[in-house]
Write an enzyme that holds these catalytic residues in place. Sequence first.
Site, PDB file in Angstrom:
ATOM      1  N   LYS A  42       0.888  -1.204   0.025  1.00 59.63           N
ATOM      2  CA  LYS A  42       0.208  -0.042   0.088  1.00 59.63           C
ATOM      3  C   LYS A  42       0.795   1.283  -0.115  1.00 59.63           C
ATOM      4  CE  LYS A  42      -3.904  -2.361   2.212  1.00 59.63           C
ATOM      5  NZ  LYS A  42      -4.552  -2.353   0.882  1.00 59.63           N
ATOM      6  N   THR A 225     -14.588   5.721   1.950  1.00 61.35           N
ATOM      7  CA  THR A 225     -14.825   5.586   0.605  1.00 61.35           C
ATOM      8  C   THR A 225     -15.865   4.444   0.346  1.00 61.35           C
ATOM      9  OG1 THR A 225     -12.975   4.048   0.284  1.00 61.35           O
ATOM     10  CG2 THR A 225     -12.646   6.323  -0.021  1.00 61.35           C
ATOM     11  N   GLY A 227     -16.730   2.519  -2.656  1.00 62.06           N
ATOM     12  CA  GLY A 227     -16.642   1.985  -4.007  1.00 62.06           C
ATOM     13  C   GLY A 227     -17.634   2.810  -4.846  1.00 62.06           C
ATOM     14  N   GLY A 230     -19.502   6.136  -4.371  1.00 62.78           N
ATOM     15  CA  GLY A 230     -18.752   7.441  -4.027  1.00 62.78           C
ATOM     16  C   GLY A 230     -18.093   7.420  -2.411  1.00 62.78           C
ATOM     17  N   ALA A 255      -6.851  -1.679  -6.185  1.00 64.64           N
ATOM     18  CA  ALA A 255      -6.075  -0.417  -5.951  1.00 64.64           C
ATOM     19  C   ALA A 255      -6.933   0.866  -6.145  1.00 64.64           C
ATOM     20  CB  ALA A 255      -4.746  -0.485  -6.953  1.00 64.64           C
ATOM     21  N   ALA A 256      -8.432   0.670  -6.104  1.00 68.98           N
ATOM     22  CA  ALA A 256      -9.112   2.150  -6.094  1.00 68.98           C
ATOM     23  C   ALA A 256      -8.867   2.983  -4.965  1.00 68.98           C
ATOM     24  CB  ALA A 256     -10.636   1.563  -6.274  1.00 68.98           C
ATOM     25  N   GLY A 257      -8.731   2.150  -3.788  1.00 70.52           N
ATOM     26  CA  GLY A 257      -8.353   2.904  -2.645  1.00 70.52           C
ATOM     27  C   GLY A 257      -7.041   3.636  -2.714  1.00 70.52           C
ATOM     28  N   ASP A 258      -6.016   2.895  -3.030  1.00 76.64           N
ATOM     29  CA  ASP A 258      -4.687   3.401  -3.165  1.00 76.64           C
ATOM     30  C   ASP A 258      -4.641   4.752  -4.039  1.00 76.64           C
ATOM     31  OD1 ASP A 258      -3.598   1.400  -1.285  1.00 76.64           O
ATOM     32  OD2 ASP A 258      -3.038   0.107  -3.043  1.00 76.64           O
ATOM     33  N   SER A 297      -2.494   0.458 -12.923  1.00 71.82           N
ATOM     34  CA  SER A 297      -4.049   0.988 -13.167  1.00 71.82           C
ATOM     35  C   SER A 297      -3.956   2.518 -12.348  1.00 71.82           C
ATOM     36  CB  SER A 297      -4.962   0.182 -12.262  1.00 71.82           C
ATOM     37  OG  SER A 297      -5.138   0.390 -11.158  1.00 71.82           O
TER      38      SER A 297
HETATM   39  P1  ADP Z   1     -10.996   0.181  -1.638  1.00 75.97           P
HETATM   40  O1  ADP Z   1     -10.128  -0.151  -2.908  1.00 75.97           O
HETATM   41  O2  ADP Z   1     -10.146   0.604  -0.541  1.00 75.97           O
HETATM   42  O3  ADP Z   1     -11.927  -0.879  -1.373  1.00 75.97           O
HETATM   43  P2  ADP Z   1     -13.227   1.858  -2.642  1.00 75.97           P
HETATM   44  O4  ADP Z   1     -13.579   0.682  -3.457  1.00 75.97           O
HETATM   45  O5  ADP Z   1     -14.049   2.357  -1.864  1.00 75.97           O
HETATM   46  O6  ADP Z   1     -11.770   1.570  -2.054  1.00 75.97           O
HETATM   47  O7  ADP Z   1     -12.783   3.053  -3.925  1.00 75.97           O
HETATM   48  C1  ADP Z   1     -12.191   4.185  -3.538  1.00 75.97           C
HETATM   49  C2  ADP Z   1     -12.940   5.345  -4.483  1.00 75.97           C
HETATM   50  O8  ADP Z   1     -12.622   4.900  -5.747  1.00 75.97           O
HETATM   51  C3  ADP Z   1     -14.477   5.271  -4.168  1.00 75.97           C
HETATM   52  O9  ADP Z   1     -14.782   6.321  -3.246  1.00 75.97           O
HETATM   53  C4  ADP Z   1     -14.796   5.828  -5.455  1.00 75.97           C
HETATM   54  O10 ADP Z   1     -14.555   7.211  -5.664  1.00 75.97           O
HETATM   55  C5  ADP Z   1     -13.720   5.280  -6.478  1.00 75.97           C
HETATM   56  N1  ADP Z   1     -14.296   4.117  -6.936  1.00 75.97           N
HETATM   57  C6  ADP Z   1     -14.108   2.664  -6.642  1.00 75.97           C
HETATM   58  N2  ADP Z   1     -14.837   1.900  -7.383  1.00 75.97           N
HETATM   59  C7  ADP Z   1     -15.685   2.714  -8.233  1.00 75.97           C
HETATM   60  C8  ADP Z   1     -16.348   2.391  -9.374  1.00 75.97           C
HETATM   61  N3  ADP Z   1     -16.965   0.958  -9.663  1.00 75.97           N
HETATM   62  N4  ADP Z   1     -16.838   3.165 -10.144  1.00 75.97           N
HETATM   63  C9  ADP Z   1     -16.359   4.561  -9.914  1.00 75.97           C
HETATM   64  N5  ADP Z   1     -15.904   4.847  -8.903  1.00 75.97           N
HETATM   65  C10 ADP Z   1     -15.324   3.910  -8.036  1.00 75.97           C
END
Ligand code: ADP
Length: 313
Positions: A42, A225, A227, A230, A255-258, A297
Amino acid sequence: MEKPDVVVVGSLSRDLVVHTSNRPRVGETVIGNSFNMYVGGKGNNQAIAATRAGACVEIIGKIGQDSFGDIILDVLKENKVGHKYLFRDKNLNTGIANIIVDDHGDNSIVIVPGTNHALSSHDVDSAIEIISSTKVILLQLEIQLATALHAAKLARNSNVTVILNPAPAVEDINQITDLLKHIDILIPNEIEASVLTGIDISDEKTAFQAAKKLMNYGPKTIVITLGAKGALYVIDSGEYTLIPAYAVKAIDTTAAGDAFCGALAAHLSQDGNLERAIKFASAAGALAVTKGGAEPSLPLKEDILDLMSTKVV
Ligand code: ADP
């Protein structure tokens, strides 16, 4: 040396990913379909995310004097992440994550922290030059808690904004209450916020309740966060603001969270406005789910700005 905008104190690892149709049972050997190696951890991912998002970034961490360490260092150099305080331990191996992915996309992961758990408060002390001159410090929970706590205290003493992404989730909030006292902005995802508070987060209202509970432990700002739903932030326990996600086609949510945490730290360090930083981070998180893998990504600033200017949220 240029003063950093963001200093990341965190983990770096080599991710060893096996795809297999049949998950091996105890004592069984199976033939897999593919094997790939990636840089991860991370700390590493968030440092690269913040650099690509436009910040001048330094990482404080520890790798081994092995080939995995060499590869991680090369990738950091390619991404222009400052590594003056990336220590190399001659006795321990670089951390790894052994990841088995089956045909349903379900994974099982074994992490061996290796050098990540050897990063000490003493190492952090030796990097005081960059900790005291940065604008933002970004922490996660893949290094020893005592080391993260020490870094947070040093940063606070220099009026540096301290951000914690409390990942991976800890089962008992008491493990991190000392650390939370020294955090300005806490960024858990839905699962981490649920586990920390015991509140089952199913919508904005329950996320708001969890955020208010987390504020009692010290952080003045909570960003949860959610997902594709939002990100919700709370700076005054009387109200919350939801920043909706950008509508994108999700391919791989790794890695969306990262991406989100790195981009938020980068933007905040340069602009200072939390809501604008969260909108920028949301676009970074959205772009990260449109591509496979972690490091590949993590989006560039120009692509983040492009998404923000073209997409209606
Ligand atoms: P993590 O990877 O830690 O589980 P999240 O899934 O909450 O984190 O994603 C972090 C942020 O990335 C979200 O708050 C959102 O802004 C964006 N995000 C994640 N998934 C999506 C998605 N499917 N579509 C659009 N934005 C997304």
